[in-house]
Scaffold this motif. Structure first.
Motif, PDB file in Angstrom:
ATOM      1  N   ARG A  26       2.110  10.004   3.575  1.00 48.92           N
ATOM      2  CA  ARG A  26       1.713   8.717   3.028  1.00 48.92           C
ATOM      3  C   ARG A  26       1.084   8.896   1.653  1.00 48.92           C
ATOM      4  O   ARG A  26       0.729  10.000   1.264  1.00 48.92           O
ATOM      5  CB  ARG A  26       0.746   8.032   3.993  1.00 48.92           C
ATOM      6  CG  ARG A  26       1.366   7.805   5.359  1.00 48.92           C
ATOM      7  CD  ARG A  26       0.327   7.349   6.363  1.00 48.92           C
ATOM      8  NE  ARG A  26      -0.155   6.011   6.029  1.00 48.92           N
ATOM      9  CZ  ARG A  26       0.457   4.896   6.399  1.00 48.92           C
ATOM     10  NH1 ARG A  26       1.566   4.967   7.085  1.00 48.92           N
ATOM     11  NH2 ARG A  26      -0.035   3.725   6.074  1.00 48.92           N
ATOM     12  N   VAL A  27       0.956   7.783   0.953  1.00 48.94           N
ATOM     13  CA  VAL A  27       0.377   7.839  -0.394  1.00 48.94           C
ATOM     14  C   VAL A  27      -1.003   8.490  -0.352  1.00 48.94           C
ATOM     15  O   VAL A  27      -1.342   9.332  -1.174  1.00 48.94           O
ATOM     16  CB  VAL A  27       0.285   6.415  -1.003  1.00 48.94           C
ATOM     17  CG1 VAL A  27      -0.429   6.457  -2.341  1.00 48.94           C
ATOM     18  CG2 VAL A  27       1.674   5.816  -1.167  1.00 48.94           C
ATOM     19  N   GLU A  28      -1.788   8.139   0.678  1.00 47.96           N
ATOM     20  CA  GLU A  28      -3.150   8.686   0.727  1.00 47.96           C
ATOM     21  C   GLU A  28      -3.156  10.201   0.934  1.00 47.96           C
ATOM     22  O   GLU A  28      -4.082  10.878   0.502  1.00 47.96           O
ATOM     23  CB  GLU A  28      -3.992   7.972   1.798  1.00 47.96           C
ATOM     24  CG  GLU A  28      -3.507   8.180   3.210  1.00 47.96           C
ATOM     25  CD  GLU A  28      -4.396   7.434   4.213  1.00 47.96           C
ATOM     26  OE1 GLU A  28      -4.450   6.207   4.104  1.00 47.96           O
ATOM     27  OE2 GLU A  28      -5.005   8.089   5.065  1.00 47.96           O
TER      28      GLU A  28
ATOM     29  N   ASN B  63       0.768  -1.250   0.000  1.00 52.14           N
ATOM     30  CA  ASN B  63       0.000   0.000   0.000  1.00 52.14           C
ATOM     31  C   ASN B  63       0.799   1.300   0.000  1.00 52.14           C
ATOM     32  O   ASN B  63       0.255   2.352  -0.246  1.00 52.14           O
ATOM     33  CB  ASN B  63      -1.001   0.005   1.160  1.00 52.14           C
ATOM     34  CG  ASN B  63      -0.327  -0.344   2.471  1.00 52.14           C
ATOM     35  OD1 ASN B  63       0.889  -0.520   2.516  1.00 52.14           O
ATOM     36  ND2 ASN B  63      -1.103  -0.433   3.517  1.00 52.14           N
ATOM     37  N   GLU B  64       2.097   1.231   0.297  1.00 57.22           N
ATOM     38  CA  GLU B  64       2.871   2.478   0.302  1.00 57.22           C
ATOM     39  C   GLU B  64       3.968   2.522  -0.765  1.00 57.22           C
ATOM     40  O   GLU B  64       4.788   3.420  -0.788  1.00 57.22           O
ATOM     41  CB  GLU B  64       3.488   2.734   1.688  1.00 57.22           C
ATOM     42  CG  GLU B  64       2.482   3.158   2.757  1.00 57.22           C
ATOM     43  CD  GLU B  64       1.799   4.496   2.455  1.00 57.22           C
ATOM     44  OE1 GLU B  64       2.479   5.416   1.970  1.00 57.22           O
ATOM     45  OE2 GLU B  64       0.579   4.598   2.692  1.00 57.22           O
TER      46      GLU B  64
ATOM     47  N   VAL C 116       7.434   1.490  -2.893  1.00 58.53           N
ATOM     48  CA  VAL C 116       8.799   1.103  -2.517  1.00 58.53           C
ATOM     49  C   VAL C 116       9.227   1.911  -1.290  1.00 58.53           C
ATOM     50  O   VAL C 116       9.127   3.132  -1.293  1.00 58.53           O
ATOM     51  CB  VAL C 116       9.778   1.365  -3.683  1.00 58.53           C
ATOM     52  CG1 VAL C 116      11.179   0.886  -3.328  1.00 58.53           C
ATOM     53  CG2 VAL C 116       9.302   0.675  -4.961  1.00 58.53           C
ATOM     54  N   PRO C 117       9.676   1.246  -0.207  1.00 60.18           N
ATOM     55  CA  PRO C 117      10.071   1.985   0.996  1.00 60.18           C
ATOM     56  C   PRO C 117      11.249   2.928   0.739  1.00 60.18           C
ATOM     57  O   PRO C 117      12.121   2.625  -0.075  1.00 60.18           O
ATOM     58  CB  PRO C 117      10.494   0.890   1.980  1.00 60.18           C
ATOM     59  CG  PRO C 117      10.089  -0.400   1.381  1.00 60.18           C
ATOM     60  CD  PRO C 117       9.901  -0.197  -0.074  1.00 60.18           C
ATOM     61  N   GLY C 118      11.235   4.042   1.461  1.00 59.97           N
ATOM     62  CA  GLY C 118      12.286   5.044   1.302  1.00 59.97           C
ATOM     63  C   GLY C 118      13.684   4.501   1.539  1.00 59.97           C
ATOM     64  O   GLY C 118      14.616   4.826   0.807  1.00 59.97           O
ATOM     65  N   SER C 119      13.816   3.625   2.562  1.00 61.83           N
ATOM     66  CA  SER C 119      15.152   3.112   2.883  1.00 61.83           C
ATOM     67  C   SER C 119      15.732   2.340   1.705  1.00 61.83           C
ATOM     68  O   SER C 119      16.939   2.405   1.431  1.00 61.83           O
ATOM     69  CB  SER C 119      15.079   2.214   4.112  1.00 61.83           C
ATOM     70  OG  SER C 119      14.146   1.188   3.899  1.00 61.83           O
TER      71      SER C 119
ATOM     72  N   ILE D 151      14.858   2.792  -1.532  1.00 58.33           N
ATOM     73  CA  ILE D 151      15.156   3.760  -2.595  1.00 58.33           C
ATOM     74  C   ILE D 151      16.523   4.396  -2.330  1.00 58.33           C
ATOM     75  O   ILE D 151      17.345   4.532  -3.223  1.00 58.33           O
ATOM     76  CB  ILE D 151      14.056   4.852  -2.661  1.00 58.33           C
ATOM     77  CG1 ILE D 151      12.737   4.240  -3.130  1.00 58.33           C
ATOM     78  CG2 ILE D 151      14.468   5.990  -3.583  1.00 58.33           C
ATOM     79  CD1 ILE D 151      11.582   5.216  -3.235  1.00 58.33           C
ATOM     80  N   LYS D 152      16.771   4.711  -1.048  1.00 55.31           N
ATOM     81  CA  LYS D 152      18.047   5.344  -0.705  1.00 55.31           C
ATOM     82  C   LYS D 152      19.218   4.416  -0.961  1.00 55.31           C
ATOM     83  O   LYS D 152      20.217   4.802  -1.554  1.00 55.31           O
ATOM     84  CB  LYS D 152      18.049   5.767   0.768  1.00 55.31           C
ATOM     85  CG  LYS D 152      17.275   7.026   1.008  1.00 55.31           C
ATOM     86  CD  LYS D 152      17.125   7.285   2.479  1.00 55.31           C
ATOM     87  CE  LYS D 152      15.913   8.153   2.717  1.00 55.31           C
ATOM     88  NZ  LYS D 152      15.514   8.181   4.110  1.00 55.31           N
TER      89      LYS D 152
ATOM     90  N   LYS E  77      10.195  10.381   0.279  1.00 53.64           N
ATOM     91  CA  LYS E  77      10.748   9.132   0.816  1.00 53.64           C
ATOM     92  C   LYS E  77      12.266   9.235   0.898  1.00 53.64           C
ATOM     93  O   LYS E  77      12.887   8.668   1.785  1.00 53.64           O
ATOM     94  CB  LYS E  77      10.378   7.960  -0.095  1.00 53.64           C
ATOM     95  CG  LYS E  77       8.943   7.479   0.045  1.00 53.64           C
ATOM     96  CD  LYS E  77       8.690   6.351  -0.928  1.00 53.64           C
ATOM     97  CE  LYS E  77       7.280   5.781  -0.795  1.00 53.64           C
ATOM     98  NZ  LYS E  77       7.062   4.685  -1.741  1.00 53.64           N
TER      99      LYS E  77
END
Lengths: 316, 187
Positions: free
Chosen positions: B125-127, A66-67, A69-72, A74-75, B117
């Motif tokens: 958040r995406v929402e 639901n969110e 690719v996590p930021g960590s 991507i970094k 991010k």
């Protein structure tokens, strides 16, 4: 779903791209390019690149759908792609599985980390030249990424890999320090990373800088000589006390301003610095001097990786 | 070629000499900015993509999008680095992929999601990004776009933005001042 956006330059549409799983070489799918040989641990596999016959390490990282690719992640991918150095692990391929909400990172092979290396080759590690050469390689990597304004934040023997055939050392697991402390994703079975954390990030008002990596290098240096961690505490809470007991409790003279970043300083008993020659026996005097400078409490006075490479310990 | 009169060398002030604090990163400053300049050239967006790549959107639409993203940035209290990175990502995507005007805003919020991010400690958040477009785009659309953007940029997000250079130019420009202008701190 009908996606109208297309890649202009090549005339391919995105929906074509989605069927292809790889980012760098989009011709074949993961399993056509790599053959899995063995499972190293959960989500980590040893594999063989069918194109180059090179052994590779595949790391599969799943994330909740639901969110995105996590930021960590991507970094880490961004950083590893920006850096090219003989002593930093090379990211060969990134395979983004959108349907499975996971990304597979393909690294050059990393089998033996420093912890295992010390355990498997204790005699090799007794040779002062080996220690000097490995330390030099760590410092080369560290000074390289520091010149990109990148701080590793978690260097420890478990993410420092060595190729036993060539004694080439490679640093892995780049995560920015600010994510390091927010993430709950750390594997609890991982080696206790706090033993290598600098004092200025164990306090209330943490001070992040390139100097935190230099401290970790100092800890690893001592560990390579004695084959056990220098500051081995049982918890992150006790880590600071352990550091003070060896390097000495900071005062206004040794670390100006420390009481401002840590208001519980008064609860620690006053310790005088211990003699590193006794704690790290067998290390030549120039090495002891360098160790002192790497493990200097005040980050402002700590040697930089670049300066450390020019230290007399490495000359001869 | 430009010749530099070496006799003036002594008058050149070393702007890094004042800061010995590793948190200021001055220890590696010269090398760092050299690396930044190399990276900047490598990932720079094309300057004429509106003519060569885009057909449906115009310079004005991009302007409206960026102005709106400034407001989103303020609304969600994002760092200015996030905004600068967002705009860089948008321009790099627009240099490489054709987009219709109905989806330009989707690209905008998705780039802002990725930039958050990358830069923020607590990214929205995406929402939150769906909400700010008044529900024009669904979560699925944003996540699909995120996938496309990362694919097109091959995860190369580590690009120097104006802010990185600005900080250094201001330091150099104010080197002879005793007190620095506070205004610049908030850029």
């Amino acid at each position: 779903m009908n996606i109208k956006v297309g890649v202009y330059s090549s005339g391919r549409s995105i929906s074509d791209l989605r069927l292809r799983v790889s980012i760098h070489s989009s011709e074949s799918s993961l399993m056509e390019k790599y053959k899995l040989i063995a499972k190293i641990k959960k989500g980590v596999f040893q594999g063989l690149c069918l194109l180059s016959s090179q052994t590779v390490t595949l790391k599969q990282l799943g994330f909740p759908d639901n969110e995105g690719v996590p930021g960590s992640l991507i970094k880490e991918i961004t950083l590893l792609q920006a850096m090219r150095h003989a002593n930093i692990i090379k990211l060969i391929d990134v395979v983004n599985h959108q349907e499975q909400s996971s990304i597979v990172l393909v690294y050059e092979s990393m089998e033996t980390n420093l912890t295992s290396f010390i355990r498997i080759y204790p005699k090799v590690m007794k040779i002062p030249r080996t220690i000097k050469e490995l330390l030099r390689q760590i410092l080369l990597a560290v000074s390289y990424y520091h010149s990109f304004d990148i701080v590793h934040g978690g260097i420890k023997p478990a993410n420092t890999f060595i190729d036993p055939a060539t004694n080439t050392l490679k640093i892995t697991d780049f995560v920015w320090p600010r994510t390091l402390f927010n993430s709950n994703t750390e594997d609890p079975n991982e080696e206790l990373g706090f033993c290598y954390k600098a004092p200025e990030i164990l306090v209330e008002h943490k001070q992040f800088s390139t100097a935190i990596d230099v401290w970790s290098v100092g800890c690893i240096f001592a560990e390579m000589v004695t084959q056990k961690p220098l500051f081995s505490a049982t918890s992150e809470f006790h880590q600071l006390a352990k550091i003070f007991s060896i390097v000495g409790t900071p005062s206004e003279e040794t670390w100006p301003g420390f009481s401002r970043i840590y208001r519980y300083l008064h609860i620690y008993s006053h310790c005088k610095p211990k003699d590193l020659r006794k704690l790290v026996p067998g290390l030549e005097p120039a090495g002891i001097d360098l160790l002192h400078k790497l493990l200097y409490m005040d980050p402002k006075g700590r040697i930089t990786a670049r300066q450390a490479l020019e230290h007399v310990y490495f000359q001869n | 070629s430009i010749k530099v009169d070496s006799s003036n060398d002594e008058e050149i002030l070393d702007i890094d000499s004042k800061h010995k604090d590793p948190q200021m990163c001055s220890l590696y400053a010269v090398e760092l900015y050299n690396n930044l300049r190399v990276t900047e050239l490598k990932w720079r967006s094309s300057s004429d993509y509106m003519q060569t790549v885009q057909q449906d959107i115009t310079q004005e639409m991009r302007g409206i999008l960026v102005d709106w993203l400034v407001e989103v940035c303020e609304e969600y209290r994002l760092a200015s680095e996030t905004l600068y990175l967002t705009v860089t990502l948008i321009d790099r995507c627009l240099s490489k992929m054709y987009i219709e005007k109905q989806r330009l805003q989707l690209l905008g919020i998705t780039c802002m999601l990725i930039a958050s991010k990358y830069e923020e400690i607590c990214a929205p958040r995406v929402e939150d990004f769906c909400f700010i477009t008044d529900g024009t785009y669904t979560r699925r659309e944003v996540l699909d776009m995120e996938y496309q953007v990362l694919e097109i940029l091959s995860f190369n997000l580590s690009v120097p933005t104006v802010k990185k250079f600005l900080r250094r130019f201001i330091l150099a420009a104010q080197s002879s001042y005793k007190v620095s202008f506070v205004e610049f701190e908030y850029l």
